[in-house]
Scaffold this active site. Structure first.
Site, PDB file in Angstrom:
ATOM      1  N   HIS A  55     -11.320  -4.751   9.435  1.00 23.48           N
ATOM      2  CA  HIS A  55     -11.854  -4.715   8.062  1.00 23.48           C
ATOM      3  C   HIS A  55     -13.232  -4.061   8.008  1.00 23.48           C
ATOM      4  O   HIS A  55     -14.014  -4.331   7.103  1.00 23.48           O
ATOM      5  CB  HIS A  55     -12.000  -6.140   7.494  1.00 23.48           C
ATOM      6  CG  HIS A  55     -10.718  -6.810   7.122  1.00 23.48           C
ATOM      7  ND1 HIS A  55      -9.820  -7.265   8.052  1.00 23.48           N
ATOM      8  CD2 HIS A  55     -10.190  -7.128   5.912  1.00 23.48           C
ATOM      9  CE1 HIS A  55      -8.795  -7.835   7.430  1.00 23.48           C
ATOM     10  NE2 HIS A  55      -8.991  -7.767   6.133  1.00 23.48           N
ATOM     11  N   GLU A  75       0.815  -1.212   0.000  1.00 23.54           N
ATOM     12  CA  GLU A  75       0.000   0.000   0.000  1.00 23.54           C
ATOM     13  C   GLU A  75       0.851   1.266   0.000  1.00 23.54           C
ATOM     14  O   GLU A  75       0.470   2.286  -0.591  1.00 23.54           O
ATOM     15  CB  GLU A  75      -0.969   0.019   1.189  1.00 23.54           C
ATOM     16  CG  GLU A  75      -2.088  -1.010   1.111  1.00 23.54           C
ATOM     17  CD  GLU A  75      -1.627  -2.405   1.511  1.00 23.54           C
ATOM     18  OE1 GLU A  75      -0.502  -2.538   2.051  1.00 23.54           O
ATOM     19  OE2 GLU A  75      -2.392  -3.360   1.283  1.00 23.54           O
TER      20      GLU A  75
HETATM   21  C1  LIG Z   1      -2.268  -4.492   4.524  1.00 22.23           C
HETATM   22  C2  LIG Z   1      -3.180  -5.442   3.862  1.00 22.23           C
HETATM   23  N1  LIG Z   1      -3.297  -5.421   2.524  1.00 22.23           N
HETATM   24  C3  LIG Z   1      -4.122  -6.276   1.903  1.00 22.23           C
HETATM   25  C4  LIG Z   1      -4.858  -7.168   2.622  1.00 22.23           C
HETATM   26  C5  LIG Z   1      -5.839  -8.101   1.928  1.00 22.23           C
HETATM   27  N2  LIG Z   1      -5.301  -9.442   1.897  1.00 22.23           N
HETATM   28  C6  LIG Z   1      -5.548 -10.320   2.881  1.00 22.23           C
HETATM   29  S1  LIG Z   1      -4.720 -11.725   2.704  1.00 22.23           S
HETATM   30  C7  LIG Z   1      -4.020 -11.208   1.267  1.00 22.23           C
HETATM   31  C8  LIG Z   1      -3.063 -12.082   0.559  1.00 22.23           C
HETATM   32  C9  LIG Z   1      -1.909 -12.410   1.420  1.00 22.23           C
HETATM   33  O1  LIG Z   1      -1.029 -13.225   0.737  1.00 22.23           O
HETATM   34  P1  LIG Z   1       0.108 -14.000   1.507  1.00 22.23           P
HETATM   35  O2  LIG Z   1       0.847 -13.074   2.391  1.00 22.23           O
HETATM   36  O3  LIG Z   1       0.893 -14.735   0.500  1.00 22.23           O
HETATM   37  O4  LIG Z   1      -0.676 -15.001   2.456  1.00 22.23           O
HETATM   38  P2  LIG Z   1      -1.639 -16.221   2.028  1.00 22.23           P
HETATM   39  O5  LIG Z   1      -3.009 -15.667   1.916  1.00 22.23           O
HETATM   40  O6  LIG Z   1      -1.122 -16.781   0.763  1.00 22.23           O
HETATM   41  O7  LIG Z   1      -1.556 -17.167   3.162  1.00 22.23           O
HETATM   42  C10 LIG Z   1      -4.447  -9.933   0.953  1.00 22.23           C
HETATM   43  C11 LIG Z   1      -4.055  -9.166  -0.244  1.00 22.23           C
HETATM   44  C12 LIG Z   1      -4.721  -7.150   4.020  1.00 22.23           C
HETATM   45  N3  LIG Z   1      -5.446  -7.973   4.810  1.00 22.23           N
HETATM   46  N4  LIG Z   1      -3.865  -6.295   4.613  1.00 22.23           N
END
Ligand SMILES: Cc1ncc(C[n+]2csc(CCOP(=O)(O)OP(=O)(O)O)c2C)c(N)n1
Ligand SMILES: [Mg+2]
Lengths: 327, 326
Positions: free
Chosen positions: B129, B60
């Site tokens: 959220h 972000e």
């Molecule tokens: C700061 C922030 N940006 C975006 C999100 C939305 N979001 C939640 S999980 C996710 C993907 C995370 O990917 P990763 O770190 O690879 O974890 P995984 O879901 O694969 O376990 C996103 C974009 C969030 N919760 N917090």
């Protein structure tokens, strides 16, 4: 460097516990998924089916005093650290007997009594918190180590960089544990960074790092044991990158257009962390088929009991709404 | 007329502007083939390709700063922050950079960006959220803040936001995404700073924002049955604020209730109340101004508690009755 059961120093009992702990996580996830589909759990959830070996393996070297920070995909981490099925189930059903009294839900389960500093709804937020928890350990000479779980997607947040650099320059007892399941929500790691391995980033902070098979629970356990030992000796942080795969979609609604069914099938059939470990244990005569069946029944019974407990628990009363905002 | 959802209306506004102006493009996490967390950008990468529908890493800070830099040099980025709560990580680029660039540089630079921010509670997503922090943004000179309450307004306001040469924060309410309304296919714009009277009435003026507009309209139906006639005003944009429409209404009704979902304490409704109290319309008031907002608590996960944390239709009905001494 794949590790087989023959080479491990873990006792048969320890190995069976690892298997059992992974089975509990899988079964917990399947149970809550069903409840969610039936509308008995609301909101959203991120399941870790397929990633059981990272959670369990990384917690093998940890004592009750050691700590973890977890993520939005955190049920497995919590269970592996010793947080109990019943209180988690109740939390997911929003009940007053849940770990957060029904106020946190899936993304915020925490259990400080067993060193679980909490799941997190903010990607990468756990890393700096882990650095801080490790700072306490160092300043007060408490000897505990912190394992910070995060995903591949989290490594592109500034918090990742800042937290690891700080932990490195202060030699803090923390293990940065990346579960690289190849995707964020939809972003493929290949499109989101231009390096081959996330572990390569360790060099940027002057800390050791390695890439391991995250679906081999022994390999995870032994890599984490090395990192935890370093941390306990005051030698600072380590970055571990564990390759794994989430079988389900990201969360409740995901058409999974960003990956192929063939790839999914390959991981499920060839690299199931539970099935492969069980086969090894059986092949080495450490586990009998009947024993496995019994473990399976035991897990099922534990889930059934937890669901019953959660469903029979009370909703939090309205006058708890404003509690716990301030001390 | 054709009916589309709030979500589709926003998509249509962006797509139409992208067809007209090559400088307009969208950026955000999972907005490509996934279509965004709420499916709002579904189909856009297919139409515009990955150069103009830029799927970003989870960064972000980088993407907000990148939007500001691109805007200063001639592009007109629309940034999707997946949940408005994550704006915290982008804050420096918005507050210390985008908001002040024009002024600090003596009017020589501009930052025409739109930041889309899905906000609000009610979906069971818990404390990180579900927030409504739009008032924070209204405090910063140089930022415009928009909060549409229906599909028609969402489209027209989005068009105006894209064409505006200033940073615009565009708050979308998650629970409104699937609400439908009549929306013309052709081009139209709703100027920023123009309130709308959603329902005329004579006894009480309700000034409500975002989803509270819809709740106020429901409450108005209930109150009508009891002989209380409510006028419902939706400011639509918090900055700039159309004070004239609000004051005109208050002059007519002599009673005011301000309703918003955000925490009541220091919420934007406090600004609206002060504005009325400081004006010469104050003399027309027959009763103290009332204000209804969220409780000063993080949003809880349990659905019963979650509902209790923010104003509901019945709360609005009760407040109006108090205003009428009923
Ligand atoms: C700061 C922030 N940006 C975006 C999100 C939305 N979001 C939640 S999980 C996710 C993907 C995370 O990917 P990763 O770190 O690879 O974890 P995984 O879901 O694969 O376990 C996103 C974009 C969030 N919760 N917090
Ligand atoms: Mg991932």
């Amino acid at each position: 460097m794949s590790i087989s059961i023959k080479e491990t120093s873990h006792s048969p009992e320890q190995l069976k516990t690892m298997l059992y702990d992974m089975m509990v996580i899988r079964s917990f996830e399947e149970t809550v998924e069903k409840l969610f589909q039936q509308g008995r759990i609301h909101g959203t959830m991120h399941l870790c089916i397929g990633q059981e070996a990272t959670a369990v393996g990384a917690c093998v070297p940890l004592t009750n005093e050691d700590k973890i920070t977890s993520t939005h995909r955190g049920h497995g981490h919590s269970l592996a650290k010793g947080t109990k099925v019943k209180g988690m189930m109740a939390e997911l059903l929003g009940k007053e007997t849940g770990y957060c009294k029904g106020k946190g839900g899936s993304m915020h389960i925490a259990d400080l009594d067993v060193g679980n500093l909490g799941a997190n709804g903010i990607v990468a937020a756990g890393l700096p918190l882990a650095t801080g928890a490790a700072l306490t350990s160092k300043m007060k000479n408490l000897g505990y180590v912190v394992v910070s779980f995060f995903g591949d997607g989290a490594t592109n947040e500034g918090a990742f960089h800042e937290a690891i650099n700080l932990a490195s320059v202060w030699d803090l007892p923390v293990v940065f544990f990346c579960e690289n399941n190849l995707y964020g929500m939809s972003g493929s790691i290949k499109e989101m960074t231009n390096i081959a391995n996330i572990a390569d980033r360790g060099a940027a902070y002057g800390i050791p790092s390695e890439t391991i098979d995250g679906n081999n629970v022994l390999e995870v356990a032994e890599a984490t044991e090395r990192a935890v030992a370093r941390a306990r000796e005051g030698k600072g942080p380590t970055l571990i990158e564990a390759h794994t795969y989430r079988w389900r979609g990201h969360s409740r609604s995901d058409a999974r257009k960003y990956r192929t069914r063939v790839e999914e099938k390959e991981w499920r059939q060839m690299r199931d962390p539970i099935a492969s470990f069980k086969e090894q244990l059986v092949a080495e005569n450490i586990l009998m088929e009947e024993e496995y069946e019994a473990l399976d029944k035991k897990v099922q019974a534990e889930m059934d009991e937890a669901v019953k407990f959660a469903e029979n628990s009370k909703e939090p009363s309205l006058d708890t709404l404003m509690n716990d905002i301030f001390a | 007329m054709r009916e589309v959802t709030y979500l589709e209306a926003i998509r249509e506004a962006m797509s139409q502007e992208m067809r007209k102006d090559d400088n307009v493009f969208i950026m955000g996490e999972d907005i490509g083939i996934y279509g965004g967390a709420f499916g709002l950008t579904n189909g856009m990468i297919e139409e515009f390709g990955p150069e103009r529908v830029r799927n970003t890493p989870i960064s972000e800070a980088a993407i907000s700063g990148c939007a500001v830099g691109a805007a200063m040099t001639g592009m007109r980025p629309i940034l999707e922050i997946q949940f408005s709560d994550f704006i915290m990580i982008a804050m420096d680029n918005i507050v210390n950079q985008a908001a002040k660039t024009r002024y600090m540089y003596g009017g020589k630079a501009q930052v025409p960006i739109v930041i889309r921010l899905p906000g609000g509670s009610g979906a069971g997503f818990a404390a990180q959220h579900s927030q409504s922090l739009e008032a924070w943004m209204t405090h910063v000179p140089g930022l415009k803040v928009v909060q549409p309450s229906n599909a028609y307004d969402a489209k027209g306001l989005m068009k105006a936001a894209i064409k505006d040469n200033n940073p615009v924060l565009f708050y979308e309410h998650k629970l409104l995404y699937n609400t439908k309304g009549e929306v013309p296919e052709e081009d139209y714009e709703i100027p920023l700073g123009q309130a709308d009277i959603k329902k005329e009435g004579s006894d009480i003026t309700i000034v409500a924002t975002a989803i509270m507009v819809n709740k106020a309209l429901e409450a108005a139906v209930e109150l009508e049955k009891e002989g209380i006639s409510v006028e419902v005003i939706d400011p639509r944009t918090l900055v700039p604020l159309d004070t004239a429409t609000i004051l005109e209404s208050v002059k007519k009704t002599s009673r005011v209730l301000v309703v918003y979902e955000a925490v009541k304490r220091s919420g934007y409704g406090a600004e609206i109340v002060s504005m009325i109290a400081e004006s010469d319309v104050f003399d027309y008031l027959d009763a103290p101004i009332r204000r209804l907002g969220g409780l000063a608590t993080p949003i809880p996960y349990n659905p019963v508690l979650e509902k209790a944390a923010v104003p509901q239709v019945d709360d609005i009905v009760q407040e109006c009755k108090k205003l009428m001494n009923k």
